[in-house]
Structures are given as structure tokens and as C-alpha cells.
Design an enzyme around this catalytic site. Structure first.
Site, PDB file in Angstrom:
ATOM      1  NE  ARG A 145     -28.728  92.094 -20.671  1.00  0.00           N
ATOM      2  CZ  ARG A 145     -29.940  91.550 -20.769  1.00  0.00           C
ATOM      3  NH1 ARG A 145     -30.341  91.013 -21.900  1.00  0.00           N
ATOM      4  NH2 ARG A 145     -30.743  91.563 -19.725  1.00  0.00           N
ATOM      5  CE  LYS A 185     -37.913  92.872 -20.977  1.00  0.00           C
ATOM      6  NZ  LYS A 185     -36.879  93.442 -21.884  1.00  0.00           N
ATOM      7  CB  THR A 186     -34.053  91.712 -14.926  1.00  0.00           C
ATOM      8  OG1 THR A 186     -34.534  90.797 -15.928  1.00  0.00           O
ATOM      9  CG2 THR A 186     -33.690  90.930 -13.680  1.00  0.00           C
ATOM     10  CG  ASP A 244     -36.766  87.472 -17.952  1.00  0.00           C
ATOM     11  OD1 ASP A 244     -37.440  88.290 -18.602  1.00  0.00           O
ATOM     12  OD2 ASP A 244     -35.530  87.358 -18.085  1.00  0.00           O
ATOM     13  CB  THR A 253     -38.457  90.260 -25.629  1.00  0.00           C
ATOM     14  OG1 THR A 253     -38.675  88.854 -25.840  1.00  0.00           O
ATOM     15  CG2 THR A 253     -37.398  90.435 -24.553  1.00  0.00           C
TER      16      THR A 253
END
Length: 339
Positions: free
Chosen positions: A221, A68-69, A113, A162
């Protein structure tokens, strides 16, 4: 148990986030996976750029570690505009919001975020900013107070969450573009691993990339984090080349099995299967049995175990499925209702 923060399989931000940032894709064409999201964003970006306007506000939802980032940074890069980043918990007062918004350049991307953790009192500050490009500020107190409206430059708010269900309807509805990111398949994860290995100047074959991808919980990640550990292993134990057998040996040493479960995941499963006969067992009882906090079990461990069909939530508590017994090499204690 080890601290949650030390888990290789935890997709949340860790102390190695600087390593993760160095591997982020810079352009949309370099972003692997999420094909539908990429295609739709590409059209929106091209249209906004051709008109010389700010992109409509974007909401990106999905589990941690899926990009997302990275997508927010890519949007800013593709538009060639300023990128400003903060997080919902960091915004505590209306002055904090005003400081960010008034400093934005025209058409800038303002990334928030964990936007679901934004204090409710601050949400109303975003409403006029998102809809009208204005920011009402109350000056003074009491009877002498007056409202001054500041005009803001056109900007794009990109919110990442999230837990989209925790967003209020008025805030969610003000995002013109909404996307949900899904977990990655092994093929896309293997492409990500090969790309990261190339950036790290590590030699890896298809077998090594596939072995890491299979144990990465569908999360880039986690895949990058495992790649770093496997790189260390082959540098010390092998000739520095990540092959399938070498990656498998490294991940076995790290106690990450073929389903992507680590020691802590398996301990929870084993506790339910062996100590409680497969369950159901209450969350509080399970937390005491494994010496972990209830919230940690519910938020960190359970989601992946549920996704893999290894446990099930029932009205009476958590229960292991037949797959859980098979995964641990145990014989189910009689016929199980759960599949």
C-alpha cells in the site's frame, strides 16, 4: 507535525484508498508475494470448489497494507461466489450481524475487517453461525421472550486483523484456516510497483521500481502511494519516465529516505538522540517533546522503528540504538549498551 492521516508512509487506510483499490489483484495468480499463504489457500479453494462446499472460515492476520482485503476478494472471485464486506466497529448490535448473515447467498464470502474490534457481546452471535450454520434470535422480552433459530446458508467468514493477540480464544479457534502475512522484500515490492505502473500506464524501468520498493517499508500500500507521487514528479520535472535517479529525486523531495523513514520518523529519532542523549526517555515525555499523542507514537511510528532496529523499548522508556545515531549522521555520546 502534520496530521497522521497525511503521512505517505502510514500503511493504514487513507483518503486515497480508491486509488489503492484500482490496483488490487483480481486473481490469486496475480497476487505477488506471500508464497506459502497463496499455495495453501489455492489448495483449500480448489478442494472446496470441487466438493461444491463453502470454504472453511479464514483468519488473515498481519500489519496493515499487506493485502488481507485483496486476498479475501480473491478468494470470493476464485470460488465464483458473492463477496460481502464490513468492519468490526461497524457492527454494533446483534441485529446488524443478523441482517448481514441472513442476506448471504449460499457459499458466500463474508469479510469482516479489523475483526479484533468486534464488540465482545457480538462474538457469541458468530459462534453458532460459524459452527452450526444457525442464528438464534430472541423474540420478545421478559417472561414472554422466546428464542427462534434461523437456518443460515453455508458461508465463509474471513476475518482480517492487525492485532491477532486481541482476539478471544473461542473466536480464534473457530477459524479453520489461519494465516499471517509478513512484510514484503524489495524484489516482490518491485514486481508490485511494475505491475501498478503498467495498470496506470506509466513507463518505469527496473531502477525506478527498485528505488520505490526500497523506501516502501515492506508494504504494498505504501509502495503504490509512493508510485503515485513519483508519477506526478516525473510528469512535471522529467519526461514522464520513472528511472532510478528520477525516483530517488522525487522521494528525496518527499523527505522519504533510503530506510523508508519520513520526516516525522526522523524527528522522533532526533529527539531521542539529541535532546535526551539517546535515552531512555519515557513515552509521555517523548510525546510532549514531539507534540504528538502517546497512542499515535506507540501505534503508528514505533513499530517500524523497532523493526529496523533504530529504537528499543526498555523498562525505563525508549532508547536509540547505535544504528539510529548512524542513520542521522550523529556521533553516539559515549559507549552505548544497545547494538
Amino acid at each position: 507535525m502534520s496530521p497522521t492521516e497525511a503521512r505517505l508512509q502510514d500503511p493504514s487506510i487513507s483518503t486515497e484508498d480508491e486509488f489503492d483499490r484500482s490496483l488490487r489483484p483480481r486473481r490469486l495468480e496475480d497476487f505477488v508475494g506471500q508464497g506459502a499463504v497463496k499455495d495453501q489457500l489455492a489448495v483449500s479453494i480448489a478442494a472446496a470448489a470441487s466438493r461444491g462446499e463453502a470454504l472453511d472460515h479464514v483468519l488473515l492476520a498481519g500489519p496493515p497494507g499487506l493485502g488481507k482485503t485483496s486476498l479475501a476478494q480473491i478468494v470470493a472471485a476464485e470460488l465464483g461466489v458473492q463477496f460481502v464486506q464490513t468492519a468490526g466497529p461497524a457492527l454494533e448490535r446483534k441485529g446488524d450481524v443478523a441482517a448481514f448473515l441472513t442476506a448471504l447467498e449460499s457459499r458466500a464470502v463474508f469479510f469482516v475487517d479489523e475483526i479484533h474490534r468486534l464488540p465482545r457481546a457480538l462474538e457469541e452471535t458468530f459462534y453458532p453461525a460459524m459452527e452450526d450454520g444457525s442464528l438464534p434470535i430472541t423474540v420478545g422480552q421478559g417472561a414472554g421472550a422466546r428464542v427462534v433459530t434461523l437456518e443460515l446458508p453455508p458461508f465463509t467468514l474471513i476475518g482480517a486483523t492487525t492485532r491477532a493477540g486481541l482476539l478471544t480464544t473461542p473466536l480464534r479457534d473457530r477459524f479453520g484456516i489461519q494465516h499471517r502475512l509478513e512484510h514484503y522484500g524489495p524484489t516482490d515490492l518491485a514486481r508490485i510497483v511494475r505491475r501498478s505502473a503498467r495498470l496506470l500506464d506509466v513507463e518505469i524501468d527496473d531502477g525506478g521500481a527498485h528505488a520505490i520498493a526500497l523506501r516502501s517499508r515492506g508494504t504494498p500500500r505504501v509502495a503504490n502511494r509512493l508510485l503515485k507521487r513519483v508519477r506526478d514528479y516525473v510528469q512535471v520535472k522529467h519526461d514522464g519516465v520513472i528511472t532510478g535517479p528520477a525516483a530517488a529525486s522525487a522521494l528525496d523531495l518527499l523527505e522519504v529516505d533510503h530506510e523508508g523513514l519520513d520526516r516525522l520518523d526522523r524527528e522522533i529519532l532526533r529527539t531521542i538522540c539529541e535532546k535526551f542523549g539517546g535515552g531512555p526517555v519515557g513515552l509521555s515525555t517523548l510525546a510532549v517533546a514531539v507534540a504528538e499523542e502517546q497512542d499515535t507514537i506507540e501505534d503508528v511510528y514505533e513499530p517500524y522503528l523497532l523493526q529496523r532496529g533504530l529504537i528499543e523499548r526498555t523498562p525505563r522508556g525508549r532508547a536509540a540504538t547505535r544504528r539510529a545515531f548512524e542513520h542521522l549522521g550523529l556521533e553516539p555520546p559515549g559507549p552505548l549498551r544497545l547494538v
